[in-house]
Design a protein around this motif. Structure first.
Motif, short mmCIF file in Angstrom:
data_model
loop_
_atom_site.label_atom_id
_atom_site.label_comp_id
_atom_site.label_asym_id
_atom_site.label_seq_id
_atom_site.Cartn_x
_atom_site.Cartn_y
_atom_site.Cartn_z
N GLU A 68 2.91 14.77 1.45
CA GLU A 68 2.70 16.20 2.16
C GLU A 68 1.82 15.95 3.56
OE1 GLU A 68 3.93 18.84 1.49
OE2 GLU A 68 2.76 20.04 2.89
N PHE A 69 0.75 14.87 3.20
CA PHE A 69 0.00 14.59 4.42
C PHE A 69 0.96 14.02 5.80
CE2 PHE A 69 -2.15 11.39 7.00
CZ PHE A 69 -3.27 11.87 7.19
N ALA A 70 1.69 13.30 5.56
CA ALA A 70 2.89 12.80 6.39
C ALA A 70 3.70 13.64 7.02
CB ALA A 70 3.49 11.55 5.71
N PHE A 71 4.23 14.71 6.05
CA PHE A 71 5.01 15.56 6.43
C PHE A 71 4.23 16.51 7.51
CE2 PHE A 71 7.65 19.53 5.85
CZ PHE A 71 9.19 18.74 6.29
N GLN A 72 3.30 16.88 7.10
CA GLN A 72 2.30 17.94 7.92
C GLN A 72 2.16 17.25 9.13
OE1 GLN A 72 2.30 20.93 7.28
NE2 GLN A 72 2.92 20.97 5.19
N LEU A 73 1.98 16.11 9.11
CA LEU A 73 1.74 15.13 10.54
C LEU A 73 3.05 15.44 11.44
CD1 LEU A 73 -0.20 13.36 12.53
CD2 LEU A 73 1.17 11.41 10.99
N ILE A 74 4.17 15.08 10.82
CA ILE A 74 5.30 15.02 11.70
C ILE A 74 5.64 16.44 12.22
CG2 ILE A 74 7.84 14.91 11.47
CD1 ILE A 74 7.13 12.58 9.19
N ALA A 80 -2.25 5.80 16.09
CA ALA A 80 -2.00 5.86 14.78
C ALA A 80 -2.90 6.61 14.13
CB ALA A 80 -1.58 4.48 14.37
N VAL A 81 -2.46 7.53 12.94
CA VAL A 81 -3.23 8.32 12.41
C VAL A 81 -3.32 7.30 10.86
CG1 VAL A 81 -3.48 10.27 10.81
CG2 VAL A 81 -2.54 10.43 12.93
N VAL A 82 -4.48 7.03 10.30
CA VAL A 82 -4.81 6.24 9.32
C VAL A 82 -4.63 7.05 8.00
CG1 VAL A 82 -6.55 4.92 7.97
CG2 VAL A 82 -6.53 4.93 10.59
N LEU A 83 -3.74 6.71 6.95
CA LEU A 83 -3.72 7.12 5.71
C LEU A 83 -4.12 6.19 4.72
CD1 LEU A 83 -2.62 9.21 3.79
CD2 LEU A 83 -0.42 8.53 4.27
N CYS A 104 0.89 -1.25 -0.18
CA CYS A 104 0.05 0.17 0.04
C CYS A 104 0.84 1.30 0.04
CB CYS A 104 -0.88 -0.13 1.08
SG CYS A 104 -0.12 0.09 3.07
N GLY A 105 1.89 1.03 -0.49
CA GLY A 105 2.75 2.09 -0.56
C GLY A 105 3.66 2.71 0.53
N LYS A 106 3.79 1.71 1.58
CA LYS A 106 4.55 2.20 2.85
C LYS A 106 5.98 2.57 2.54
CE LYS A 106 3.99 -1.66 5.09
NZ LYS A 106 3.32 -2.56 4.03
N SER A 107 6.74 1.80 1.44
CA SER A 107 8.20 1.95 1.46
C SER A 107 8.17 3.23 0.47
CB SER A 107 8.73 1.07 0.72
OG SER A 107 8.36 0.72 -0.57
N THR A 108 7.49 3.66 -0.15
CA THR A 108 7.34 5.08 -1.08
C THR A 108 7.27 6.04 -0.21
OG1 THR A 108 6.34 3.80 -2.94
CG2 THR A 108 6.23 6.21 -2.91
N ILE A 109 6.46 6.25 0.56
CA ILE A 109 6.34 7.37 1.61
C ILE A 109 7.53 7.32 2.44
CG2 ILE A 109 4.84 6.36 3.42
CD1 ILE A 109 3.09 8.96 3.25
N ALA A 110 7.66 6.32 3.11
CA ALA A 110 9.11 6.08 4.10
C ALA A 110 10.25 6.52 3.50
CB ALA A 110 9.02 4.61 4.49
#
Ligand code: CDP
Length: 238
Positions: free
Chosen positions: A214-220, A199-202, A15-21
């Motif tokens: 962008e979603f993850a970056f803003q969360l951090i 955890a926040v669901v994406l 589900c794209g975990k490695s791409t976003i990570a």
């Protein structure tokens, strides 16, 4: 006491975990740790050496023979199994179809989690997997739980395998393998895949890689002051 920052990303297969990570690690200057690659590399060793997963002693003996290392070069991570680069081979179907069985073994999990926790003792990391926010780093300040429509996930993995030259595999085969892995990962006894309470669901079914980043970056950013995310990424081994 650990002072390094951990971003924990869990979720279903493909589900794209490695791409976003990877993208987050690059943006933040963190080390990216693909915990799934570790379970896949152990699985490759078990397949090559015909380790009987029902024999506790055989599993323990095999684990004692395995040395895993990550090498980061140009923001790509490569994993070695006893010194041999196996990054490509661990993505192939034989490993995909056996990895959930190997990853369900307690001694395998205990050893992988020990190594994963050690990595965070010295680096700021983004780690993706199934149990990162629940078992490996339950106190991680940032946790993402990723999901996407199963058919969309199968198509993405199929495209990836085809682009890497695997012309044999069919979309149906990839879909079935993915469904079986999701089932095995969510129902196993040892550290099953579940969403951590904090955890926040994406769900990225309809998100582009840039949008999800962008979603993850803003969360951090919302959880972590900017000055704490300024280390410089270097080519390194860990
Ligand atoms: O690439 P994909 O998202 O499909 O899977 P992966 O992250 O490479 O992980 C492969 C398999 O390793 C998973 O299906 C799990 O069975 C296992 N795994 C695990 O048990 N715990 C982790 N932290 C990471 C992976």
């Amino acid at each position: 006491m650990r002072t390094n920052l951990v971003v924990a990303i869990d979720g279903y297969s493909s589900c794209g975990k490695s791409t976003i990570a990877k993208a987050l690690a690059k943006k933040l200057g963190f080390i990216y740790v693909d915990s799934g690659a570790m379970y896949r590399a152990v699985t490759l060793y078990f397949l090559r050496n015909q380790v009987d997963v029902h024999q506790e002693a055989a599993v323990a003996a095999a684990l004692a023979q395995i040395e895993l290392n990550f090498h980061a070069r140009d923001y790509q991570t490569h994993i070695t199994l006893n010194g041999e680069e196996v990054s490509e081979e661990i993505r192939q179907m034989p490993v995909a179809n056996f990895v959930s069985t190997v990853a369900s073994l307690k001694p395998v999990r205990v050893e992988m989690v020990r190594q994963q926790q050690q990595m965070a003792a010295v680096k700021n990391i983004v780690m993706d997997g199934r149990d990162i926010g629940t078992a490996v780093f339950p106190d991680a300040p940032v946790k993402l739980f990723m999901t996407a429509d199963p058919m969309v996930r199968a198509q993405r993995r199929f495209d990836e395998l085809r682009s890497k030259g695997d012309q044999q595999v069919s979309l149906e085969e990839v879909y079935e393998s993915l469904k079986q892995r999701d089932y095995a990962d969510t129902t196993r006894v040892e550290s099953p895949l579940i969403q951590a309470a904090d955890a926040v669901v994406l769900d990225n079914t309809y998100l582009s890689p840039d949008e999800q980043l962008e979603f993850a970056f803003q969360l951090i950013r919302s959880k972590q002051p900017a000055e704490e995310v300024t280390i410089t990424y270097r080519d390194t081994t860990y």
